[in-house]
Scaffold this motif. Structure first.
Motif: not given
Ligand code: SER
Length: 571
Positions: A41, A43, A73, A91, A160, A189, A191, A220-222
């Protein structure tokens, strides 16, 4: 239609204009966080700033950052081939360490999706609250004010983190848009990192961990680039976006097969392998190296399914490199290494793939398929599933555990000083160590015996029984012999055999070490199978001496009475 390059740029620019420092992607191998194998991720590189927000000012000149992060992943590897799953993805994310809160984070996302990308939001979610974490009414209210009609509350799915075995975590709000087939897909997403969990998510879910409230709310956005692209470009799958055009074009040059699943797996896995290797992972038998090996071998198997029988991954990898080298400088910088590693792994596995497949057809034990033919167990399971056969995993695991114990015992005996780790550099020095012992015996006499050894990533050290200082000529000859054996690119082979048989063969063993009934012996052999080195050893080793580079003796000195010590390096 927006392209992948345009979206990356647009995203970074949008947040840059809103006071975010643009931070490059960190490596796929997380620095300083040993609890995760790969970066999963955006973050992750920012984890420490959620607990120490003050440091952000120092490191980024502000409280907000934005990045496009390389991620791997592999949890859903079996699903790769459908419309959305990938093992590698990029991401897009914006982050704040005390710079702003829910209102700005949600508004930025809303504006970017609607105004910059021109997408409609189908619905959004917010956390309904549980335990110490209250219902996220603030997010609900903000979405209402922005005019979103469908706002849904949700449970665990919208809480999350943490990644790894501890870290920041918190409630999230997710944004869904309609894709080309009319399905709602999660695009973004966001967070709200308000808590810190001292243990893994698994424990948290079991109620075995507690949450500590953080002093500062972190954002924290993704947003997965591939999935976003499919939506923006109105494609049915992530594989139909511009990111994959050239890769499939190349696959088409090699096969007429329209087996979509196989084509997608091949494309995905090669792309992942390119990124992993360019970040320093090499195929191996443990940890990250093994994840990479499994991915590559699976790619080769699916190339085989597509009737691509020759070494083709090299060409596909080259296409991936061309696609990404202007975006990620490490891809350009490590191009040679990436191609070499992929080519090596493919030729190696192809040598055994056909035999292994024949053995599989005969019903050969999965343990033999793994240890002799290099079939990762998942591959065997997958092949078996295609035929409706069930594999006894427990039996496999038991045999594997015994096998590994054996290697470890042998290894512990051989390297009492210890192989510091299983990093590629250490492994290379380990093989050089065997070549060195053989060269010492050639120059100083067969009676030279090893008395001790120690290998780190930087250098090797060998202690051996010999009663005088070596002359400069002797040192030079030893060095030359080792380098010659490296240039000859000899094969390194491991064989398991009864201890007595190994002794009969004259395999080197360390004086005073205890070895089990069955031992592992490493042979370094020329093309005709003549061994120039045989040692009791648990490994690991490189597979060809050509991988070692230049060998250099650094020091030759007395270690104790009748024992000399050499330190040497690979350049
Ligand atoms: N950490 C969250 C995710 O992986 C948002 O970045 O979805």
């Amino acid at each position: 239609m927006l392209t992948s390059n345009e979206i990356r740029t647009k995203f970074l620019e949008f947040f840059k204009q809103r006071g975010h420092a643009v931070v490059p992607s960190s490596a796929l191998v997380p620095e300083g966080d040993i609890s995760v194998l790969f970066t999963t991720a955006g973050m992750q590189q920012f984890k420490p700033y959620y607990t120490n927000p003050g440091d952000a000012e120092k490191d980024f000149g502000g409280k907000n950052t934005v990045s496009v992060q390389k991620c791997v992943r592999t949890g859903d590897i079996d699903e790769v081939g459908d419309a959305t799953h990938l093992t590698f993805f990029e991401m897009l994310g914006n982050f704040s360490f005390g710079g702003y809160g829910r209102k700005e984070a949600i508004t930025y996302a809303h504006d970017f999706i609607k105004k910059e990308l021109g997408l409609e939001i189908s619905y959004v979610t917010f956390y309904k609250g549980e335990g110490v974490v209250p219902r996220d009414e603030e997010s609900e209210k903000i979405w209402k004010e922005l005019g979103v009609a469908d706002i849904r509350e949700d449970g665990k799915d919208v809480f999350w983190g943490p990644t790894g075995d501890s870290g920041p975590c918190g409630p999230t709000t997710e944004i869904y848009c309609k894709n080309a087939t009319g399905q709602d897909v999660e695009i973004w997403n966001i967070v709200f990192n308000e808590y810190f969990a001292g243990s893994s998510r698994e424990k948290l879910d079991k109620g075995e961990a507690t949450l500590k409230k953080l002093d500062t709310l972190g954002i924290d956005t993704g947003m997965g680039l591939e999935r976003l692209l499919a939506t923006v470009q109105k494609k049915e799958s992530v594989f139909d976006t511009d990111l994959f055009t050239e890769i499939f074009g190349k696959i088409d040059e090699f096969t007429q097969s329209k087996n979509d699943r196989a084509r997608r797996i091949l494309a995905d896995h090669v792309r992942t392998a390119v990124f992993m290797i360019s970040d320093g992972v090499v195929p191996g038998n443990g940890g990250r190296g093994y994840v990479l090996r499994r991915i590559l071998r699976r790619a080769i198997r699916f190339a085989d399914v597509l009737s691509i029988k020759h070494v083709a991954l090299f060409h596909l990898a080259n296409t991936v490199i061309e696609k990404y080298q202007d975006i990620y400088s490490l891809i350009r910088a490590n191009k040679r290494m990436v191609l070499d590693e992929i080519e090596k792994e493919e030729s190696k596995f192809r040598q055994t793939l056909e035999h292994g497949m024949k053995e599989f057809e005969k019903g050969t034990d999965p343990f033999i398929l793994a240890t002799t033919y290099g079939f990762p167990i998942e591959l065997t399971v997958e092949l078996a599933e295609e035929k409706g056969i069930k594999i006894d995993i427990d039996d496999f695991n038991t045999k594997m555990a015994e096998h590994q114990k054996l290697s470890q015992t042998a290894s512990a005996g051989m390297f009492k000083g210890g192989l510091a780790n299983h990093e590629p550099k250490t492994i290379k020095l380990h093989t050089a160590h065997h070549l060195l012992l053989a060269a010492l015996q050639e120059v100083l006499g067969k009676e030279v015996k090893q008395r001790g050894s120690n290998i780190t990533e930087e250098r090797l050290r060998i202690d051996f029984a010999f009663d005088r200082k070596m002359t400069d000529e002797e040192k030079k000859r030893v060095e030359d012999i080792v380098n010659e054996k490296i240039r000859e690119d000899l094969t390194v082979v491991r064989r398991e055999m009864p201890r007595d048989e190994a002794l009969k063969l004259g395999a080197e063993m360390e004086f005073g070490a205890k070895y089990p009934e069955t031992v592992s012996v490493y042979f370094i052999e020329d093309k005709n199978g003549n061994a120039i080195s045989k040692e009791f050893c648990g490994g690991p080793h490189v597979e060809h001496t050509g991988e070692l580079g230049a060998f250099k003796l650094q020091k030759e000195e007395a270690s104790s009475q009748g024992v000399r010590r050499i330190k040497a390096v690979l350049l």
